[in-house]
Design a protein around this motif. Structure first.
Motif, PDB file in Angstrom:
ATOM      1  N   LEU A 164     -12.044   4.950   2.536  1.00 42.12           N
ATOM      2  CA  LEU A 164     -11.416   3.665   2.230  1.00 42.12           C
ATOM      3  C   LEU A 164     -10.991   2.900   3.474  1.00 42.12           C
ATOM      4  CD1 LEU A 164      -9.133   4.841  -0.699  1.00 42.12           C
ATOM      5  CD2 LEU A 164     -11.252   3.556  -0.891  1.00 42.12           C
ATOM      6  N   ARG A 215       4.036   6.500  -4.601  1.00 43.22           N
ATOM      7  CA  ARG A 215       4.146   6.689  -6.043  1.00 43.22           C
ATOM      8  C   ARG A 215       3.149   7.752  -6.513  1.00 43.22           C
ATOM      9  NH1 ARG A 215       1.555   3.760 -10.179  1.00 43.22           N
ATOM     10  NH2 ARG A 215       2.491   4.285 -12.173  1.00 43.22           N
ATOM     11  N   LYS A 216       1.940   7.690  -5.968  1.00 40.29           N
ATOM     12  CA  LYS A 216       0.928   8.676  -6.363  1.00 40.29           C
ATOM     13  C   LYS A 216       1.352  10.091  -5.987  1.00 40.29           C
ATOM     14  CE  LYS A 216      -2.625  11.245  -4.661  1.00 40.29           C
ATOM     15  NZ  LYS A 216      -2.678  11.980  -3.407  1.00 40.29           N
ATOM     16  N   GLU A 217       1.895  10.261  -4.765  1.00 39.72           N
ATOM     17  CA  GLU A 217       2.324  11.598  -4.346  1.00 39.72           C
ATOM     18  C   GLU A 217       3.424  12.116  -5.260  1.00 39.72           C
ATOM     19  OE1 GLU A 217       0.707  13.213  -2.118  1.00 39.72           O
ATOM     20  OE2 GLU A 217      -0.450  11.552  -1.299  1.00 39.72           O
ATOM     21  N   VAL A 229      -8.269   3.973   5.539  1.00 50.45           N
ATOM     22  CA  VAL A 229      -6.809   4.011   5.630  1.00 50.45           C
ATOM     23  C   VAL A 229      -6.423   4.651   6.962  1.00 50.45           C
ATOM     24  CG1 VAL A 229      -4.716   4.693   4.430  1.00 50.45           C
ATOM     25  CG2 VAL A 229      -6.881   4.601   3.209  1.00 50.45           C
ATOM     26  N   PRO A 230      -5.508   4.042   7.724  1.00 50.35           N
ATOM     27  CA  PRO A 230      -5.057   4.703   8.951  1.00 50.35           C
ATOM     28  C   PRO A 230      -4.459   6.073   8.624  1.00 50.35           C
ATOM     29  CG  PRO A 230      -4.261   2.440   8.857  1.00 50.35           C
ATOM     30  CD  PRO A 230      -4.874   2.741   7.536  1.00 50.35           C
ATOM     31  N   MET A 268       0.815  -1.199   0.000  1.00 54.91           N
ATOM     32  CA  MET A 268       0.000   0.000   0.000  1.00 54.91           C
ATOM     33  C   MET A 268       0.864   1.270   0.000  1.00 54.91           C
ATOM     34  SD  MET A 268      -2.286   1.543   2.974  1.00 54.91           S
ATOM     35  CE  MET A 268      -1.621   3.161   3.125  1.00 54.91           C
ATOM     36  N   LEU A 280       4.123  11.148  -8.366  1.00 52.45           N
ATOM     37  CA  LEU A 280       3.584  11.433  -9.703  1.00 52.45           C
ATOM     38  C   LEU A 280       2.891  12.790  -9.715  1.00 52.45           C
ATOM     39  CD1 LEU A 280       2.001   8.124 -11.049  1.00 52.45           C
ATOM     40  CD2 LEU A 280       4.015   9.342 -11.882  1.00 52.45           C
ATOM     41  N   GLU A 281       2.075  13.024  -8.689  1.00 57.53           N
ATOM     42  CA  GLU A 281       1.357  14.298  -8.630  1.00 57.53           C
ATOM     43  C   GLU A 281       2.324  15.470  -8.579  1.00 57.53           C
ATOM     44  OE1 GLU A 281      -2.774  15.072  -7.039  1.00 57.53           O
ATOM     45  OE2 GLU A 281      -1.645  14.157  -5.407  1.00 57.53           O
ATOM     46  N   HIS A 298       2.325   2.316  -3.402  1.00 54.26           N
ATOM     47  CA  HIS A 298       1.411   3.014  -4.299  1.00 54.26           C
ATOM     48  C   HIS A 298       1.099   4.415  -3.811  1.00 54.26           C
ATOM     49  CE1 HIS A 298       0.726  -1.094  -5.770  1.00 54.26           C
ATOM     50  NE2 HIS A 298       0.384  -0.496  -6.897  1.00 54.26           N
ATOM     51  N   ALA A 299       0.960   4.533  -2.487  1.00 51.76           N
ATOM     52  CA  ALA A 299       0.646   5.845  -1.925  1.00 51.76           C
ATOM     53  C   ALA A 299       1.772   6.832  -2.227  1.00 51.76           C
ATOM     54  CB  ALA A 299       0.431   5.730  -0.417  1.00 51.76           C
ATOM     55  N   LEU A 315      -1.373   7.741   5.880  1.00 53.55           N
ATOM     56  CA  LEU A 315      -1.657   8.727   4.843  1.00 53.55           C
ATOM     57  C   LEU A 315      -0.628   9.857   4.914  1.00 53.55           C
ATOM     58  CD1 LEU A 315      -4.003   8.475   2.932  1.00 53.55           C
ATOM     59  CD2 LEU A 315      -5.318  10.003   4.395  1.00 53.55           C
ATOM     60  N   VAL A 334     -10.875   9.313  -0.051  1.00 57.84           N
ATOM     61  CA  VAL A 334      -9.727   8.630   0.555  1.00 57.84           C
ATOM     62  C   VAL A 334     -10.085   8.133   1.949  1.00 57.84           C
ATOM     63  CG1 VAL A 334      -7.409   8.983   1.468  1.00 57.84           C
ATOM     64  CG2 VAL A 334      -7.979   9.838  -0.793  1.00 57.84           C
ATOM     65  N   LEU A 335     -10.765   9.009   2.709  1.00 56.51           N
ATOM     66  CA  LEU A 335     -11.094   8.623   4.084  1.00 56.51           C
ATOM     67  C   LEU A 335     -12.168   7.539   4.133  1.00 56.51           C
ATOM     68  CD1 LEU A 335     -10.968  12.025   5.940  1.00 56.51           C
ATOM     69  CD2 LEU A 335      -9.283  10.193   5.958  1.00 56.51           C
TER      70      LEU A 335
END
Lengths: 474, 239
Positions: free
Chosen positions: A163, A7-9, A165-166, A1, A11-12, A4-5, A170, A160-161
């Motif tokens: 989902l 990687r997304k940050e 996720v702790p 997890m 990429l953005e 990916h988290a 995040l 997001v919340l």
């Protein structure tokens, strides 16, 4: 997890024009400042060793003359420039880089580049240190101020919340994302820095352990950037809007980078006063002529010296002494002056160190002060390193005086003109300086490391708490 | 699967939801009708634990959402009225991110593509940046995200707003497939026609109170509309 988290940050961030432009600008400035620092350091280092060699050869080739004339002729010594100076010039431009070793007097340092520049130019000095200490944090602020407020304003936070996720993860993902994006800038810069360091040459023994120092320097700066990353993400989590987050972070950036150093200097100056150059010289002159403590004035000292030396050797006149009194008198004059210098310069150094220590404690309130102190100490350009070099130069000055005065004592005849040959000049050892090891440099820096650690913990708490509180404001 | 027991929420003394009792079993689609402000979204937000109930409880699989907020959210998927995505990422990257956050970080690309296709997003849009998407396309990514979560219960807050009739009809078919797979679905909607088509039960809310509950199979569309209007108009002005 987390992969990916993060990687997304990343990429953005890297697809965002702000990062591309801001990052390119900062990276450009950083590389430019490293290259400029490298060139500057190479030039200064070359100039220093050339000047010192020239001064030494002038010394050796000064011809036949009285040793005391030679003592007045003197030698210039230059502070060797550490290869790490290309990162941080520290106090060198302010305290000077060379001193003149001559008879009777411990000269203050000269050649302060700052004296040759207009006051305004000081703000435009592009060094790697200012880029790293001021511009990079600004870039971090710009990258991260929206990390949570932006998600709330865009409406993605609610999804997001939903989902499950702790919250802490995040926040961790966001901080790591910022760090990875920064790494894209900093890794090339650090590699270039390391390359510059190893091609910069030994630096004439300015500091020992340059490799360890470089690694610690990189570690300290990383901690500094991490502080800004967690603070920015944390503020973004607790702020009511992106605008508010940006405002808070900019206020902190200004306070940290621009106000705190000014405030710290003012506080240090008001708590520990330094004498003006004129007052300082005057105090030394007074001590020399009037004496201090149990030491009588110069005239009395002279009279006492003659009496005591005649008595000790059981003779009636100076001519009957087994050595040349002129040399003996000069040397005892040196020794008394050395007491004065030890006392006055020692007091000055203690005050400067007290100010530095105060600075480091005030640094608990602003990470910039802490990183500045660590950066200069590791680069070997802080006041403590300066003081250490200055002491070594002074010790060498005393050595020269002793060699020359002893020669007068041995080979001169009282009341006659004495001329020494070229051999004597080369009997004086050449000045060589070996810089301190990294452990010495770090001895007084506990408060600075502590400040970085403290801010890191504070920031992490803020980011963690802030992330947990996000739910209430979806 | 989804259960509300005397669930109430009030803001400064004004009731947004009053004593809601509701039970939605696996394989059921419960459509919640009502005017804006009737309490439909409040109900969904309570199940998502975005807000705390004033009294009563919301349960997912028997777990109280306020006591087990993470566990219950893992069993829920949520599609808001306006699905919001990261504009710098493609639809595929958005889906991958949300799926990973939801705990499914091991989907191969083909599986992710499958979710997007199933939700009706045309293949050539998968790798486009979401910044260029229409609202309907974003909504489809939202549906794919919900599918990828493989949750036992689905909370839908007017999910078809912005979809064209064809997409909306595809979505209805998808909901019925999920229902047949045993997913419990709670859908707040204004669309009586869809509610009649897909709902196994329909509830009508007004001013925070669930007024009536019907089995849409027993009514035709006109009956349902009349029933709805009766309940929302009852007692006068409602905006």
């Amino acid at each position: 997890m987390m992969k990916h988290a993060i990687r997304k940050e990343v990429l953005e961030i890297i697809r965002d024009g702000r990062f591309r432009w801001g990052g390119a600008l900062v990276l450009g400035l950083l590389l430019l400042s490293l290259v400029a620092g490298w060139a500057h350091r190479a030039e200064v280092s070359r100039a220093h060793s050339a000047a010192q060699e020239m001064s030494w050869s002038h010394w050796l080739e000064q011809g036949e003359k009285n040793p005391h004339s030679a003592a007045h002729y003197g030698i210039y010594v230059f502070k060797p420039v550490s290869s790490l100076t290309l990162v941080d010039q520290g106090v060198d431009p302010y305290l000077g880089v060379s001193t003149w070793l001559e008879a009777h007097y411990q000269n203050p340092f000269a050649h302060r580049p700052v004296q040759d520049t207009p006051a305004l130019a000081r703000f435009a000095d592009l060094t790697a240190a200012t880029t790293l200490q001021l511009l990079l944090p600004l870039l971090i602020v710009l990258l991260a101020f929206q990390s949570f407020t932006g998600e709330r304003e865009r409406g993605t936070l609610r999804q997001v919340l939903s989902l499950g996720v702790p919250a802490g993860r995040l926040a961790l993902g966001k901080v790591t994302g910022v760090c990875v994006a920064l790494g894209l800038l900093l890794v090339p810069a650090a590699l270039l820095g390391a390359l510059a360091l190893f091609t910069a040459g030994p630096g004439g023994g300015a500091v020992a352990d340059p490799g360890v120092r470089f690694i610690l320097l990189a570690g300290a700066y990383l901690a500094y950037f991490l502080i800004f990353s967690v603070l920015a993400v944390g503020i973004s989590a607790v702020a009511s809007s992106s605008r508010a987050a940006l405002a808070i972070l900019l206020v902190f950036w200004i306070g940290n980078g621009l106000l705190a150093p000014r405030l710290a200097s003012d506080v240090a100056r008001s708590q520990v006063e330094l004498p003006s150059a004129q007052e300082f010289q005057q105090a030394i002159q007074e001590d020399l002529t009037e004496g201090f403590g149990p030491h009588p004035s110069r005239d009395e000292r002279r009279a006492m010296l003659q009496d005591s030396v005649l008595q000790a050797h059981g003779v009636e006149s100076l001519e009957e002494l087994p050595f040349n009194f002129a040399g003996f008198s000069l040397q005892s004059g040196e020794e008394f002056a050395n007491l004065v210098f030890d006392r006055r310069f020692g007091e000055l150094a203690a005050r400067i160190e007290a100010q530095s220590q105060l600075h480091r404690w005030i640094g608990l309130g602003a990470p910039h002060l802490a990183i500045r102190s660590l950066s200069m100490a590791l680069a070997g350009t802080d006041a403590a390193h300066h003081e250490r070099f200055s002491s070594a130069a002074e010790e060498h000055r005393r050595l020269i005086q002793r060699v020359l005065n002893e020669d007068i004592m041995e080979n001169g005849v009282y009341g006659e003109t004495y001329v020494a040959g070229l051999d004597l000049w080369s009997d004086v050892p050449e000045f060589e300086y070996q810089g301190p090891p990294v452990a010495w440099a770090m001895a007084g820096q506990g408060a600075a490391w502590g400040a970085l650690g403290l801010w890191l913990i504070l920031g992490a708490l803020l980011a963690g708490r802030g992330a947990v509180s996000l739910r209430r404001r979806t | 699967m989804l259960q509300a027991r005397n669930l109430s929420k009030s803001y400064n003394g004004t009731a947004a939801l009053q004593d809601l009792n509701l039970e939605i079993a696996a394989g059921e689609i419960y459509c919640l009708l009502g005017a804006n402000g009737a309490g439909k979204s409040t109900t969904i937000r309570l199940f998502l634990n975005f807000i705390d109930p004033t009294s009563g409880e919301a349960l997912v699989d028997g777990l109280d959402v306020t006591r087990e907020p993470l566990k219950t959210k893992h069993r829920l998927a949520y599609i808001p009225e306006q699905v919001m995505l990261y504009p710098h990422l493609s639809g595929m990257e958005n889906l991958e991110y949300f799926a990973a956050l939801a705990g499914h970080d091991d989907y191969p690309r083909s599986a992710l593509e499958g979710f997007l296709v199933r939700s009706g997003l045309q293949a050539d849009a998968h790798d486009q940046r979401v910044g260029e998407y229409s609202k309907g396309m974003r909504q489809k990514v939202g549906i794919a995200i919900a599918l990828a979560k493989r949750a036992g219960a689905l909370l839908l807050d007017e999910p078809t707003s912005g979809l064209d009739p064809e997409a909306s009809s595809e979505f209805a078919r998808l909901l019925m497939e999920l229902r047949d797979d045993g997913v419990a679905i709670l859908m707040a909607t204004h669309d009586l026609f869809r509610a009649k088509e897909v709902g196994t039960r329909v509830g009508v809310m007004r001013r925070g109170v669930l007024r009536t509950e019907v089995d849409p199979a027993e009514l035709d569309y006109a009956d349902l509309e009349r029933l709805y209007l009766d309940h929302v108009r009852e007692g006068g002005d409602e905006s």
